[in-house]
Design a protein around this motif. Structure first.
Motif, PDB file in Angstrom:
ATOM      1  N   ASP A 231     -60.696 -66.585 -21.193  1.00 29.58           N
ATOM      2  CA  ASP A 231     -60.602 -64.840 -21.027  1.00 29.58           C
ATOM      3  C   ASP A 231     -59.372 -64.339 -20.353  1.00 29.58           C
ATOM      4  O   ASP A 231     -59.221 -63.147 -20.405  1.00 29.58           O
ATOM      5  CB  ASP A 231     -61.798 -64.719 -20.078  1.00 29.58           C
ATOM      6  N   ALA A 232     -58.342 -65.205 -20.039  1.00 28.07           N
ATOM      7  CA  ALA A 232     -57.390 -64.707 -19.358  1.00 28.07           C
ATOM      8  C   ALA A 232     -55.780 -65.647 -19.471  1.00 28.07           C
ATOM      9  O   ALA A 232     -56.218 -66.967 -19.630  1.00 28.07           O
ATOM     10  CB  ALA A 232     -57.667 -64.519 -17.961  1.00 28.07           C
TER      11      ALA A 232
ATOM     12  N   GLY B 291     -48.633 -68.422   0.435  1.00 28.72           N
ATOM     13  CA  GLY B 291     -47.227 -68.160  -0.533  1.00 28.72           C
ATOM     14  C   GLY B 291     -47.167 -68.351  -1.942  1.00 28.72           C
ATOM     15  O   GLY B 291     -46.106 -68.588  -2.633  1.00 28.72           O
ATOM     16  N   VAL B 292     -48.407 -68.386  -2.615  1.00 28.38           N
ATOM     17  CA  VAL B 292     -48.407 -68.394  -3.969  1.00 28.38           C
ATOM     18  C   VAL B 292     -49.108 -67.088  -4.385  1.00 28.38           C
ATOM     19  O   VAL B 292     -50.342 -66.846  -4.130  1.00 28.38           O
ATOM     20  CB  VAL B 292     -49.157 -69.672  -4.296  1.00 28.38           C
ATOM     21  N   LEU B 293     -48.404 -66.305  -5.301  1.00 22.06           N
ATOM     22  CA  LEU B 293     -48.883 -65.315  -6.046  1.00 22.06           C
ATOM     23  C   LEU B 293     -49.395 -65.764  -7.160  1.00 22.06           C
ATOM     24  O   LEU B 293     -48.960 -66.247  -8.168  1.00 22.06           O
ATOM     25  CB  LEU B 293     -47.936 -64.147  -6.308  1.00 22.06           C
ATOM     26  N   THR B 294     -50.741 -65.327  -7.369  1.00 25.89           N
ATOM     27  CA  THR B 294     -51.538 -65.564  -8.625  1.00 25.89           C
ATOM     28  C   THR B 294     -52.030 -64.421  -9.305  1.00 25.89           C
ATOM     29  O   THR B 294     -52.551 -63.617  -8.796  1.00 25.89           O
ATOM     30  CB  THR B 294     -52.983 -66.520  -8.256  1.00 25.89           C
ATOM     31  N   VAL B 295     -51.387 -64.130 -10.731  1.00 24.09           N
ATOM     32  CA  VAL B 295     -51.732 -63.095 -11.496  1.00 24.09           C
ATOM     33  C   VAL B 295     -52.498 -63.170 -12.495  1.00 24.09           C
ATOM     34  O   VAL B 295     -52.179 -64.284 -13.289  1.00 24.09           O
ATOM     35  CB  VAL B 295     -50.324 -62.364 -11.947  1.00 24.09           C
ATOM     36  N   THR B 296     -53.769 -62.539 -12.647  1.00 24.81           N
ATOM     37  CA  THR B 296     -54.532 -62.695 -13.596  1.00 24.81           C
ATOM     38  C   THR B 296     -54.700 -61.617 -14.571  1.00 24.81           C
ATOM     39  O   THR B 296     -54.746 -60.561 -14.346  1.00 24.81           O
ATOM     40  CB  THR B 296     -56.201 -63.108 -13.232  1.00 24.81           C
ATOM     41  N   VAL B 297     -54.240 -61.958 -15.937  1.00 29.14           N
ATOM     42  CA  VAL B 297     -54.129 -60.942 -16.810  1.00 29.14           C
ATOM     43  C   VAL B 297     -55.259 -61.499 -18.040  1.00 29.14           C
ATOM     44  O   VAL B 297     -54.977 -62.031 -18.706  1.00 29.14           O
ATOM     45  CB  VAL B 297     -52.639 -61.097 -17.709  1.00 29.14           C
ATOM     46  N   PRO B 298     -56.352 -60.468 -17.941  1.00 35.17           N
ATOM     47  CA  PRO B 298     -57.230 -60.604 -19.012  1.00 35.17           C
ATOM     48  C   PRO B 298     -56.842 -60.529 -20.504  1.00 35.17           C
ATOM     49  O   PRO B 298     -55.985 -59.636 -20.663  1.00 35.17           O
ATOM     50  CB  PRO B 298     -58.484 -59.534 -18.820  1.00 35.17           C
ATOM     51  N   LYS B 299     -57.169 -61.507 -21.211  1.00 31.25           N
ATOM     52  CA  LYS B 299     -56.906 -61.210 -22.974  1.00 31.25           C
ATOM     53  C   LYS B 299     -57.612 -60.070 -23.340  1.00 31.25           C
ATOM     54  O   LYS B 299     -58.751 -59.612 -22.907  1.00 31.25           O
ATOM     55  CB  LYS B 299     -57.446 -62.427 -23.876  1.00 31.25           C
ATOM     56  N   ALA B 300     -57.168 -59.365 -24.261  1.00 30.93           N
ATOM     57  CA  ALA B 300     -57.582 -58.272 -25.104  1.00 30.93           C
ATOM     58  C   ALA B 300     -59.107 -58.866 -25.735  1.00 30.93           C
ATOM     59  O   ALA B 300     -58.990 -59.980 -26.345  1.00 30.93           O
ATOM     60  CB  ALA B 300     -56.671 -57.565 -26.019  1.00 30.93           C
TER      61      ALA B 300
ATOM     62  N   GLU C 159     -52.316 -61.099 -27.154  1.00 31.03           N
ATOM     63  CA  GLU C 159     -52.749 -59.512 -26.697  1.00 31.03           C
ATOM     64  C   GLU C 159     -53.604 -59.627 -25.395  1.00 31.03           C
ATOM     65  O   GLU C 159     -54.378 -60.443 -25.251  1.00 31.03           O
ATOM     66  CB  GLU C 159     -53.686 -59.177 -27.711  1.00 31.03           C
ATOM     67  N   VAL C 160     -53.353 -58.512 -24.480  1.00 27.33           N
ATOM     68  CA  VAL C 160     -53.864 -58.862 -23.219  1.00 27.33           C
ATOM     69  C   VAL C 160     -54.340 -57.161 -22.940  1.00 27.33           C
ATOM     70  O   VAL C 160     -54.363 -56.390 -23.474  1.00 27.33           O
ATOM     71  CB  VAL C 160     -52.841 -58.936 -22.174  1.00 27.33           C
ATOM     72  N   ASN C 161     -55.120 -57.163 -21.915  1.00 28.37           N
ATOM     73  CA  ASN C 161     -55.804 -55.968 -21.303  1.00 28.37           C
ATOM     74  C   ASN C 161     -54.992 -55.587 -20.103  1.00 28.37           C
ATOM     75  O   ASN C 161     -55.462 -55.954 -18.898  1.00 28.37           O
ATOM     76  CB  ASN C 161     -57.151 -56.292 -21.189  1.00 28.37           C
ATOM     77  N   PRO C 162     -54.196 -54.712 -20.002  1.00 29.41           N
ATOM     78  CA  PRO C 162     -53.136 -54.364 -19.058  1.00 29.41           C
ATOM     79  C   PRO C 162     -53.784 -53.807 -17.848  1.00 29.41           C
ATOM     80  O   PRO C 162     -53.197 -53.840 -16.548  1.00 29.41           O
ATOM     81  CB  PRO C 162     -51.930 -53.689 -19.468  1.00 29.41           C
ATOM     82  N   GLU C 163     -54.807 -53.004 -18.123  1.00 26.99           N
ATOM     83  CA  GLU C 163     -55.625 -52.227 -17.221  1.00 26.99           C
ATOM     84  C   GLU C 163     -56.322 -53.047 -16.205  1.00 26.99           C
ATOM     85  O   GLU C 163     -56.829 -52.736 -15.190  1.00 26.99           O
ATOM     86  CB  GLU C 163     -56.546 -51.127 -17.888  1.00 26.99           C
ATOM     87  N   GLN C 164     -56.670 -54.145 -16.476  1.00 27.98           N
ATOM     88  CA  GLN C 164     -57.555 -55.296 -15.809  1.00 27.98           C
ATOM     89  C   GLN C 164     -56.651 -56.277 -15.047  1.00 27.98           C
ATOM     90  O   GLN C 164     -57.360 -57.376 -14.580  1.00 27.98           O
ATOM     91  CB  GLN C 164     -58.674 -55.795 -16.582  1.00 27.98           C
ATOM     92  N   VAL C 165     -55.630 -56.257 -14.988  1.00 23.89           N
ATOM     93  CA  VAL C 165     -54.564 -57.165 -14.370  1.00 23.89           C
ATOM     94  C   VAL C 165     -54.953 -57.258 -12.904  1.00 23.89           C
ATOM     95  O   VAL C 165     -55.001 -56.107 -12.229  1.00 23.89           O
ATOM     96  CB  VAL C 165     -53.245 -56.994 -14.455  1.00 23.89           C
ATOM     97  N   SER C 166     -55.141 -58.244 -12.146  1.00 25.73           N
ATOM     98  CA  SER C 166     -55.243 -58.695 -10.837  1.00 25.73           C
ATOM     99  C   SER C 166     -54.216 -59.447 -10.259  1.00 25.73           C
ATOM    100  O   SER C 166     -53.866 -60.323 -10.896  1.00 25.73           O
ATOM    101  CB  SER C 166     -56.676 -58.890 -10.440  1.00 25.73           C
ATOM    102  N   ALA C 167     -54.023 -59.298  -8.953  1.00 26.77           N
ATOM    103  CA  ALA C 167     -52.808 -60.397  -8.210  1.00 26.77           C
ATOM    104  C   ALA C 167     -53.263 -60.555  -6.855  1.00 26.77           C
ATOM    105  O   ALA C 167     -53.828 -59.514  -6.108  1.00 26.77           O
ATOM    106  CB  ALA C 167     -51.406 -59.582  -8.345  1.00 26.77           C
ATOM    107  N   THR C 168     -53.215 -61.702  -6.457  1.00 28.18           N
ATOM    108  CA  THR C 168     -53.693 -62.097  -5.217  1.00 28.18           C
ATOM    109  C   THR C 168     -52.637 -62.911  -4.721  1.00 28.18           C
ATOM    110  O   THR C 168     -51.689 -63.778  -5.236  1.00 28.18           O
ATOM    111  CB  THR C 168     -54.864 -62.903  -5.063  1.00 28.18           C
ATOM    112  N   LEU C 169     -52.444 -62.952  -3.204  1.00 24.45           N
ATOM    113  CA  LEU C 169     -51.150 -63.831  -2.582  1.00 24.45           C
ATOM    114  C   LEU C 169     -52.070 -64.711  -1.598  1.00 24.45           C
ATOM    115  O   LEU C 169     -52.464 -64.082  -0.622  1.00 24.45           O
ATOM    116  CB  LEU C 169     -50.339 -62.866  -2.109  1.00 24.45           C
ATOM    117  N   SER C 170     -51.706 -65.849  -1.740  1.00 24.59           N
ATOM    118  CA  SER C 170     -52.576 -66.939  -0.841  1.00 24.59           C
ATOM    119  C   SER C 170     -51.665 -68.122  -0.327  1.00 24.59           C
ATOM    120  O   SER C 170     -51.200 -68.588  -1.614  1.00 24.59           O
ATOM    121  CB  SER C 170     -53.991 -67.222  -1.297  1.00 24.59           C
TER     122      SER C 170
END
Length: 103
Positions: free
Chosen positions: A9-10, A81-90, A68-79
């Motif tokens: 999915d991402a 010292g690691v930034l996790t960015v989840t980019v859902p697929k189109a 291809e991705v869905n840029p409106e649904q990107v999420s980012a969390t910092l925990s």
């Protein structure tokens, strides 16, 4: 350091940003390119410093995603010292299961 993984999915990017506060991080998505910038500030010390080995200044990580991705649904969390960015697929880029029927 950065890792990019793919699920059904991402796309998930894990970027090491030790000691960086979330307010000093910027995440942008443009087409299929993920851009993470951060300001790594010099730590104030009490006393005389003998050696500076930590990186400071502006940090930038660019990742071109392979689908291809869905840029409106990107999420980012910092925990921790690691930034996790989840980019859902189109929707069209996600794998679709095809049921096999008997004739």
């Amino acid at each position: 350091m950065a890792d990019l993984t793919e699920t059904d999915d991402a796309f998930v990017a894990d970027i090491d940003l030790p000691g960086v506060k979330k307010d000093d991080i910027d995440v942008e998505m443009s087409d299929r390119e993920l851009v993470v910038t951060a300001e790594i500030k010099e730590k104030e010390t009490a006393g005389r410093s003998h050696r500076h080995m930590r990186s400071t200044g502006r940090f930038e990580q660019r990742v071109l995603l392979p689908g291809e991705v869905n840029p409106e649904q990107v999420s980012a969390t910092l925990s921790d010292g690691v930034l996790t960015v989840t980019v859902p697929k189109a929707e069209k880029a996600r794998p679709h299961h095809v049921e096999v029927r008997t004739a």
